[in-house]
Design a protein around this motif. Structure first.
Motif, PDB file in Angstrom:
ATOM      1  N   GLN A  88      48.517  28.579  36.781  1.00 20.40           N
ATOM      2  CA  GLN A  88      48.491  29.763  37.629  1.00 20.40           C
ATOM      3  C   GLN A  88      48.023  29.392  39.040  1.00 20.40           C
ATOM      4  O   GLN A  88      47.537  28.299  39.268  1.00 20.40           O
ATOM      5  CB  GLN A  88      47.573  30.834  37.029  1.00 20.40           C
ATOM      6  CG  GLN A  88      48.131  31.402  35.737  1.00 20.40           C
ATOM      7  CD  GLN A  88      47.214  32.434  35.098  1.00 20.40           C
ATOM      8  OE1 GLN A  88      45.996  32.357  35.189  1.00 20.40           O
ATOM      9  NE2 GLN A  88      47.823  33.398  34.432  1.00 20.40           N
ATOM     10  N   ASP A 137      50.421  40.453  35.817  1.00 24.72           N
ATOM     11  CA  ASP A 137      50.172  41.261  37.012  1.00 24.72           C
ATOM     12  C   ASP A 137      48.711  41.220  37.476  1.00 24.72           C
ATOM     13  O   ASP A 137      48.321  42.001  38.332  1.00 24.72           O
ATOM     14  CB  ASP A 137      50.575  42.715  36.746  1.00 24.72           C
ATOM     15  CG  ASP A 137      52.073  42.832  36.521  1.00 24.72           C
ATOM     16  OD1 ASP A 137      52.818  42.032  37.112  1.00 24.72           O
ATOM     17  OD2 ASP A 137      52.485  43.707  35.747  1.00 24.72           O
ATOM     18  N   THR A 138      47.917  40.337  36.928  1.00 26.96           N
ATOM     19  CA  THR A 138      46.510  40.244  37.292  1.00 26.96           C
ATOM     20  C   THR A 138      46.368  39.775  38.739  1.00 26.96           C
ATOM     21  O   THR A 138      47.048  38.852  39.168  1.00 26.96           O
ATOM     22  CB  THR A 138      45.782  39.264  36.347  1.00 26.96           C
ATOM     23  OG1 THR A 138      45.914  39.748  35.019  1.00 26.96           O
ATOM     24  CG2 THR A 138      44.323  39.147  36.682  1.00 26.96           C
ATOM     25  N   ASP A 139      45.469  40.413  39.489  1.00 22.48           N
ATOM     26  CA  ASP A 139      45.195  40.055  40.880  1.00 22.48           C
ATOM     27  C   ASP A 139      44.440  38.733  40.920  1.00 22.48           C
ATOM     28  O   ASP A 139      43.331  38.631  40.405  1.00 22.48           O
ATOM     29  CB  ASP A 139      44.374  41.167  41.532  1.00 22.48           C
ATOM     30  CG  ASP A 139      44.029  40.881  42.982  1.00 22.48           C
ATOM     31  OD1 ASP A 139      44.674  40.015  43.605  1.00 22.48           O
ATOM     32  OD2 ASP A 139      43.113  41.532  43.491  1.00 22.48           O
ATOM     33  N   ARG A 140      45.039  37.726  41.503  1.00 20.19           N
ATOM     34  CA  ARG A 140      44.397  36.413  41.650  1.00 20.19           C
ATOM     35  C   ARG A 140      44.226  36.107  43.135  1.00 20.19           C
ATOM     36  O   ARG A 140      44.676  35.088  43.624  1.00 20.19           O
ATOM     37  CB  ARG A 140      45.221  35.333  40.955  1.00 20.19           C
ATOM     38  CG  ARG A 140      45.281  35.535  39.449  1.00 20.19           C
ATOM     39  CD  ARG A 140      45.994  34.403  38.741  1.00 20.19           C
ATOM     40  NE  ARG A 140      46.349  34.843  37.417  1.00 20.19           N
ATOM     41  CZ  ARG A 140      47.519  35.386  37.079  1.00 20.19           C
ATOM     42  NH1 ARG A 140      48.464  35.515  37.968  1.00 20.19           N
ATOM     43  NH2 ARG A 140      47.742  35.781  35.849  1.00 20.19           N
ATOM     44  N   ILE A 180      41.076  31.393  35.814  1.00 21.55           N
ATOM     45  CA  ILE A 180      42.526  31.512  35.653  1.00 21.55           C
ATOM     46  C   ILE A 180      42.957  30.519  34.574  1.00 21.55           C
ATOM     47  O   ILE A 180      42.148  29.730  34.081  1.00 21.55           O
ATOM     48  CB  ILE A 180      43.287  31.255  36.975  1.00 21.55           C
ATOM     49  CG1 ILE A 180      43.091  29.807  37.448  1.00 21.55           C
ATOM     50  CG2 ILE A 180      42.866  32.259  38.041  1.00 21.55           C
ATOM     51  CD1 ILE A 180      44.023  29.391  38.574  1.00 21.55           C
ATOM     52  N   GLU A 193      34.744  35.965  36.770  1.00 20.30           N
ATOM     53  CA  GLU A 193      35.639  37.088  36.486  1.00 20.30           C
ATOM     54  C   GLU A 193      36.956  36.526  35.979  1.00 20.30           C
ATOM     55  O   GLU A 193      37.569  35.683  36.638  1.00 20.30           O
ATOM     56  CB  GLU A 193      35.887  37.912  37.744  1.00 20.30           C
ATOM     57  CG  GLU A 193      34.647  38.605  38.252  1.00 20.30           C
ATOM     58  CD  GLU A 193      34.938  39.476  39.460  1.00 20.30           C
ATOM     59  OE1 GLU A 193      36.052  40.047  39.542  1.00 20.30           O
ATOM     60  OE2 GLU A 193      34.050  39.572  40.313  1.00 20.30           O
ATOM     61  N   ASP A 194      37.388  36.994  34.808  1.00 16.34           N
ATOM     62  CA  ASP A 194      38.621  36.495  34.200  1.00 16.34           C
ATOM     63  C   ASP A 194      39.822  37.150  34.868  1.00 16.34           C
ATOM     64  O   ASP A 194      40.033  38.346  34.767  1.00 16.34           O
ATOM     65  CB  ASP A 194      38.624  36.777  32.704  1.00 16.34           C
ATOM     66  CG  ASP A 194      39.762  36.069  31.980  1.00 16.34           C
ATOM     67  OD1 ASP A 194      40.644  35.481  32.646  1.00 16.34           O
ATOM     68  OD2 ASP A 194      39.762  36.089  30.736  1.00 16.34           O
ATOM     69  N   ARG A 195      40.585  36.346  35.567  1.00 13.86           N
ATOM     70  CA  ARG A 195      41.824  36.799  36.212  1.00 13.86           C
ATOM     71  C   ARG A 195      43.023  36.055  35.635  1.00 13.86           C
ATOM     72  O   ARG A 195      44.095  36.051  36.226  1.00 13.86           O
ATOM     73  CB  ARG A 195      41.748  36.574  37.725  1.00 13.86           C
ATOM     74  CG  ARG A 195      40.599  37.306  38.410  1.00 13.86           C
ATOM     75  CD  ARG A 195      40.812  38.818  38.383  1.00 13.86           C
ATOM     76  NE  ARG A 195      39.695  39.558  38.926  1.00 13.86           N
ATOM     77  CZ  ARG A 195      39.608  39.979  40.172  1.00 13.86           C
ATOM     78  NH1 ARG A 195      40.559  39.712  41.027  1.00 13.86           N
ATOM     79  NH2 ARG A 195      38.560  40.665  40.563  1.00 13.86           N
ATOM     80  N   GLY A 242      47.319  38.377  31.566  1.00 16.20           N
ATOM     81  CA  GLY A 242      48.381  39.196  32.136  1.00 16.20           C
ATOM     82  C   GLY A 242      49.072  38.688  33.397  1.00 16.20           C
ATOM     83  O   GLY A 242      48.456  38.125  34.273  1.00 16.20           O
TER      84      GLY A 242
END
Length: 123
Positions: A53, A29-32, A49, A22-24, A27
């Motif tokens: 990051q 504000d992306t949930d990591r 990621i 899943e690409d996190r 952006g």
């Protein structure tokens, strides 16, 4: 064994194939955040990621001790050193990933039944 992502071989670590990630990384504000899924899984289990990051592991580490690596199977393709540190207590652990690579992790209690994943860091 490896899978393929746009012509790039992706190592098979902790049962994460190219299509499972899943690409996190996009952006700001992306949930990591990696959390338990039920009692024997993670969500997301296989996450992408960008270099520089961080990912936060959010769980009860007394119940789900976090360990870097692979509980069973090959470690071929894993990046060394792995910045994920063992966690046996507490509720959150944030890890910075400065370099591209594949960083596997698992629950020391439930890794043998599939509570394992990978942080894939893109350049």
């Amino acid at each position: 064994d490896a899978s393929n992502d746009s012509g790039v071989a992706v190592p098979l670590l902790n049962d994460c194939r190219a299509a499972d990630y899943e690409d996190r990384g996009a952006g700001v504000d992306t949930d990591r955040v990696v959390r338990p899924r039920g009692t024997t899984g993670y969500t997301p289990r296989c996450v992408i990621i960008q270099a520089g990051q961080s990912v936060t592991f959010e769980m009860n580490f007394a119940t789900h001790p976090l360990v870097p690596g692979v509980p069973h199977g090959s470690t071929s393709g894993a990046t060394v050193p792995n910045p994920i540190a063992r966690q046996n207590s507490g509720m959150t652990h944030t890890v910075a990933f400065p370099n591209a690579g594949y960083y596997p992790f698992y629950c020391n209690t439930h890794g043998h039944v599939g509570m394992a994943g990978v942080v894939r860091v893109m350049p």
